[in-house]
Write an enzyme that holds these catalytic residues in place. Structure first.
Site, short mmCIF file in Angstrom:
data_model
loop_
_atom_site.label_atom_id
_atom_site.label_comp_id
_atom_site.label_asym_id
_atom_site.label_seq_id
_atom_site.Cartn_x
_atom_site.Cartn_y
_atom_site.Cartn_z
N GLU A 53 -10.54 -10.96 4.66
CA GLU A 53 -9.99 -11.73 3.55
C GLU A 53 -8.57 -12.20 3.88
O GLU A 53 -7.71 -11.39 4.20
CB GLU A 53 -9.96 -10.86 2.28
CG GLU A 53 -9.51 -11.61 1.06
CD GLU A 53 -9.63 -10.79 -0.22
OE1 GLU A 53 -9.11 -9.65 -0.26
OE2 GLU A 53 -10.23 -11.28 -1.18
N GLY A 86 -8.45 0.00 -3.11
CA GLY A 86 -9.60 0.44 -3.92
C GLY A 86 -10.17 1.76 -3.41
O GLY A 86 -10.52 2.65 -4.18
N GLU A 117 -12.74 -3.72 -8.63
CA GLU A 117 -13.05 -5.14 -8.42
C GLU A 117 -12.17 -5.57 -7.25
O GLU A 117 -10.96 -5.70 -7.41
CB GLU A 117 -12.73 -5.88 -9.72
CG GLU A 117 -13.60 -7.07 -9.93
CD GLU A 117 -12.93 -8.28 -9.41
OE1 GLU A 117 -13.15 -8.62 -8.23
OE2 GLU A 117 -12.17 -8.86 -10.18
N CYS A 174 -10.13 -13.79 -5.72
CA CYS A 174 -11.00 -12.83 -5.02
C CYS A 174 -12.33 -13.45 -4.65
O CYS A 174 -12.92 -13.11 -3.64
CB CYS A 174 -11.19 -11.57 -5.86
SG CYS A 174 -11.69 -11.93 -7.54
P1 NAI Z 1 -2.91 -4.34 -3.49
O1 NAI Z 1 -4.33 -3.92 -3.54
O2 NAI Z 1 -1.94 -3.52 -2.69
O3 NAI Z 1 -2.33 -4.45 -4.98
C1 NAI Z 1 -3.09 -4.52 -6.16
C2 NAI Z 1 -2.53 -3.53 -7.18
O4 NAI Z 1 -2.66 -2.21 -6.68
C3 NAI Z 1 -1.05 -3.71 -7.50
O5 NAI Z 1 -0.82 -3.44 -8.86
C4 NAI Z 1 -0.40 -2.65 -6.65
O6 NAI Z 1 0.85 -2.22 -7.13
C5 NAI Z 1 -1.42 -1.53 -6.74
N1 NAI Z 1 -1.36 -0.55 -5.65
C6 NAI Z 1 -0.99 -0.76 -4.36
N2 NAI Z 1 -1.06 0.39 -3.68
C7 NAI Z 1 -1.46 1.34 -4.54
C8 NAI Z 1 -1.70 2.74 -4.43
N3 NAI Z 1 -1.53 3.39 -3.27
N4 NAI Z 1 -2.10 3.41 -5.52
C9 NAI Z 1 -2.29 2.77 -6.69
N5 NAI Z 1 -2.06 1.47 -6.85
C10 NAI Z 1 -1.66 0.75 -5.80
O7 NAI Z 1 -2.88 -5.83 -2.99
P2 NAI Z 1 -1.63 -6.59 -2.33
O8 NAI Z 1 -0.94 -5.69 -1.35
O9 NAI Z 1 -0.80 -7.16 -3.39
O10 NAI Z 1 -2.37 -7.76 -1.55
C11 NAI Z 1 -2.97 -7.48 -0.29
C12 NAI Z 1 -4.30 -8.15 -0.15
O11 NAI Z 1 -5.21 -7.62 -1.10
C13 NAI Z 1 -4.30 -9.64 -0.43
O12 NAI Z 1 -3.88 -10.36 0.68
C14 NAI Z 1 -5.74 -9.86 -0.75
O13 NAI Z 1 -6.49 -9.95 0.43
C15 NAI Z 1 -6.14 -8.60 -1.50
N6 NAI Z 1 -6.09 -8.79 -2.96
C16 NAI Z 1 -7.26 -8.98 -3.64
C17 NAI Z 1 -7.23 -9.23 -4.99
C18 NAI Z 1 -8.47 -9.44 -5.78
O14 NAI Z 1 -8.43 -10.11 -6.80
N7 NAI Z 1 -9.58 -8.87 -5.40
C19 NAI Z 1 -5.97 -9.34 -5.73
C20 NAI Z 1 -4.80 -9.07 -4.93
C21 NAI Z 1 -4.89 -8.82 -3.60
#
Ligand code: NAI
Ligand code: MG
Length: 490
Positions: A385, A233, A250, A284
Site C-alpha cells: 500500500e 492493526g 479496518e 483505504c
Molecule cells: P497508523 O496505522 O500508524 O495510524 C492510525 C492510527 O493508529 C492513528 O491514530 C495512530 O496514532 C494510531 N497508532 C499508531 N501506532 C499505534 C500503536 N502502537 N498503538 C495504538 N495506536 C497506534 O498509520 P500511519 O502511520 O498514520 O500511516 C501509515 C500507513 O498506514 C499509510 O501510509 C497507509 O498505508 C496506512 N493507513 C491506512 C489507513 C486506512 O484507512 N486503512 C489510514 C491511515 C493509514
C-alpha cells in the site's frame, strides 16, 4: 481556543502532564492549532469516566429511542456547522474543500441520522428450541469502547466509530490521529451541546504511543475498533489479547480496479481516475492497481493519462482545486520512496512521480498524480500500500490469470470492475477476495452498506446493520414454561 483540549467526562481539560502537540496545515506547513496531548494517565482518566458512565450513569438506563434522539441532535448540529467543519477538515488534512464539503460532511450527517434510526431497531430473536421453553436473545451493549482512527477522513471516521457505538448503548473513548485531531474535538463540542451525558463520549488526541497503545491495552476497555495500517492493526490485536477484548480492524488495501475489454470507456476512464486520485490516493479502498485488458489498453490509457494530466492541483481551500497535498511530510516521503522502488523494479513512470514545480505549492506536501505502466503484479509497488496518488497499471488478457493476479496481495478490501457484460461482472465479483466490490462505479461507501476487508485488510464489518454486531453482546435467555422440567437428581 475552544475545543483544543482533551474532552473527558463532559469537560474540556488539559492533559495531566500539560503536554501539547502541534497540528499542521499540510498545504503550507503552518501550525494551525496547539492541542493537548493525551498520555497514559489521561487515557486512564477517560476510560474510568467511560466505565462509570456505562455502569452508573443515565446512559444504560436511557431508552434506545432517547439515545436515537440524541444522535439525531448531533446530526442536526453537524449539519448546522457543516461549512465551518468542512473548512477545518480541509485545513487539518489538506483535502480539497470540494471533497470535505461534498463528500465528508454529508456522509457524517447521514451517518448520525442513520444510527439515530438504528438505535431502537437493534433486536434479538426468539428461537424454537426443543421442549417446553421460551428461548430468546437480547442484544446488550458491549461496554466501554476504545476507538482509534486515522487521518484520511478524520471526522467521517469519528462518526463511523461513534455513531453505531452510541446507538448500541456503549460508551466511547476516541483517539483521533495525531496528524488531524481538530474536527474530532469539534464533534466532542457538539456532543457536549447535544447534552450527551458526561463520560459517554471522550475524545483524547495523542500519538499511537503512548495514547493509542494505552487505550488498546487498557483492562477496562471491552472492545477496540481500529482503522489504520495493517502493521498497527496487528499490534492492536496483540494488545487486545490481554483481556480478550473484542477487536475490529479496518486496515489497508491494494485494491484491483479492473477494466474489461467491453467496458464503456466514457464511464471507466473518469471512474478509474476517481478510484485512485480521490483524496490524493489516501483512501483505504483506493483503486491503486489498475488492470486493463490488452484489447482496449491503448485507447483506455490515452484517455486516462489525458484525464490525469488535467487534474487541478492547488490550495485545498480553493473551490476549483481537485487535488490537495498529502497529509504530512512523512506521507510524502513514503510516496517518494515508492517512486524510487518502482523505478528500480523496472516499472515505467509515464506521469508525475514528483512534487509539482509551482513555487506557490513549494511549502505544502504536494505530489503529482503518478502513473506507472509495464508493471508486473509481483513488484513491491503492485503489492504494498502506497497511500498516495500513485497508480500501477497491469495489462491482462486472460480472465483466469487476472483473478490470480487480483487476489495475489495480502489485502482484500475492495475491487472495481468495469464492463457492460453482467455475467462477466458477477462471475468476477464472486471470484475476487474482497469485502467490497464495485461494478461500473468506485469508492461508493454509503452508511447503509457494510464495509470491511477480507484477509489482512481487516476483521469485522462496519456500517449498515452489520456494525451493530461489533458493539453488542448476544445474551441468550431461556425460560421453562412447563412443570417438572428438571428431575435429574430426584
Ligand atoms: P497508523 O496505522 O500508524 O495510524 C492510525 C492510527 O493508529 C492513528 O491514530 C495512530 O496514532 C494510531 N497508532 C499508531 N501506532 C499505534 C500503536 N502502537 N498503538 C495504538 N495506536 C497506534 O498509520 P500511519 O502511520 O498514520 O500511516 C501509515 C500507513 O498506514 C499509510 O501510509 C497507509 O498505508 C496506512 N493507513 C491506512 C489507513 C486506512 O484507512 N486503512 C489510514 C491511515 C493509514
Ligand atoms: Mg504511524
Amino acid at each position: 481556543m475552544v475545543g483544543r483540549k482533551l474532552f473527558i467526562n463532559g469537560e474540556f481539560v488539559d492533559s495531566n502532564e500539560g503536554a501539547t502537540f502541534e497540528s499542521i496545515n499540510p498545504a503550507n506547513g503552518e501550525v494551525i492549532a496547539r492541542v493537548a496531548e493525551a498520555r497514559e494517565e489521561d487515557i486512564d482518566r477517560a476510560v474510568q469516566a467511560a466505565r462509570k458512565a456505562f455502569e452508573e450513569g443515565p446512559w444504560p438506563k436511557m431508552s434506545a429511542t432517547d439515545r436515537g434522539r440524541l444522535l439525531r441532535r448531533i446530526a442536526d448540529l453537524v449539519l448546522e456547522r457543516r461549512k465551518e467543519l468542512a473548512r477545518l477538515e480541509t485545513m487539518d488534512v489538506g483535502k480539497p474543500l470540494r471533497d470535505s464539503s461534498k463528500v465528508d460532511l454529508p456522509l457524517v450527517v447521514d451517518c448520525f441520522q442513520y444510527f439515530a434510526g438504528m438505535a431502537d431497531k437493534v433486536m434479538g430473536e426468539t428461537i424454537p428450541v426443543p421442549g417446553k421453553f421460551l428461548d430468546f436473545t437480547l442484544r446488550e451493549p458491549v461496554g466501554v469502547v476504545g476507538q482509534i482512527i486515522p487521518w484520511n477522513y478524520p471526522l467521517l471516521m469519528a462518526a463511523w466509530k461513534m455513531a453505531p457505538a452510541l446507538a448500541a448503548g456503549c460508551t466511547v473513548v476516541l483517539k483521533p490521529a495525531e496528524q488531524t485531531p481538530i474536527t474530532a474535538l469539534e464533534l466532542a463540542k457538539i456532543c457536549q451541546e447535544a447534552e450527551v451525558p458526561p463520560g459517554v463520549v471522550n475524545v483524547c488526541p495523542g500519538f499511537g504511543e503512548p495514547a493509542g497503545a494505552a487505550l488498546a491495552s487498557h483492562p477496562h476497555v471491552d472492545k477496540v475498533a481500529f482503522t489504520g495500517s495493517t502493521a498497527v492493526g496487528k499490534l492492536i490485536m496483540e494488545m487486545g489479547a490481554k483481556n480478550l477484548k473484542r477487536v475490529s480492524l479496518e486496515l489497508g488495501g491494494k485494491s484491483p480496479n479492473i477494466v474489461l475489454d467491453d467496458a464503456d470507456l466514457d464511464e471507466a476512464v473518469p471512474g478509474s481516475l476517481f478510484a485512485i486520485f480521490l483524496n490524493s490516493g489516501q483512501v483505504c479502498a483506493a483503486g491503486s492497481r489498475l488492470f486493463v485488458h490488452e484489447k482496449i489498453y491503448d485507447s483506455f490509457m490515452d484517455r486516462f493519462l489525458v484525464g490525469a494530466k488535467k487534474i487541478k492541483i492547488g490550495d485545498p481551500l480553493d473551490r476549483e482545486t481537485q487535488l490537495g497535498p498529502l497529509v504530512s511530510a512523512e506521507q510524502l516521503e513514503k510516496v517518494e520512496i515508492y517512486i524510487q522502488i518502482g523505478q528500480e523494479e523496472g516499472a515505467k513512470l509515464v506521469l508525475g512521480g514528483k512534487r509539482p514545480d509551482h513555487p506557490a505549492l513549494a511549502k505544502g506536501f504536494y505530489f503529482e498524480p503518478t502513473v506507472f505502466v509495464d508493471v508486473d503484479y509481483r513488484m513491491r509497488i503492485a503489492q504494498e500500500e502506497i497511500f498516495g496518488p500513485v497508480v500501477v497499471v497491469i495489462r491482462f488478457s486472460d480472465e483466469e490469470e487476472l483473478i490470480r493476479m487480483a487476489n495475489s496481495t495480502i489485502y482484500g478490501l475492495a475491487a472495481g470492475i468495469w464492463t457492460t457484460n453482467v455475467k462477466r461482472a458477477l462471475n468476477l465479483a464472486k471470484a475476487i477476495k474482497a469485502g467490497n466490490i464495485w461494478i461500473n462505479t468506485y469508492n461508493m461507501i454509503p452508511n447503509q452498506a457494510p464495509f470491511g476487508g477480507f484477509k489482512e485488510s481487516g476483521v469485522g464489518r462496519e456500517m449498515s446493520r452489520h456494525v451493530m454486531d461489533l458493539y453488542t453482546e448476544v445474551k441468550n435467555v431461556m425460560v421453562y414454561l412447563g412443570k417438572g422440567g428438571v428431575r435429574w437428581f430426584s
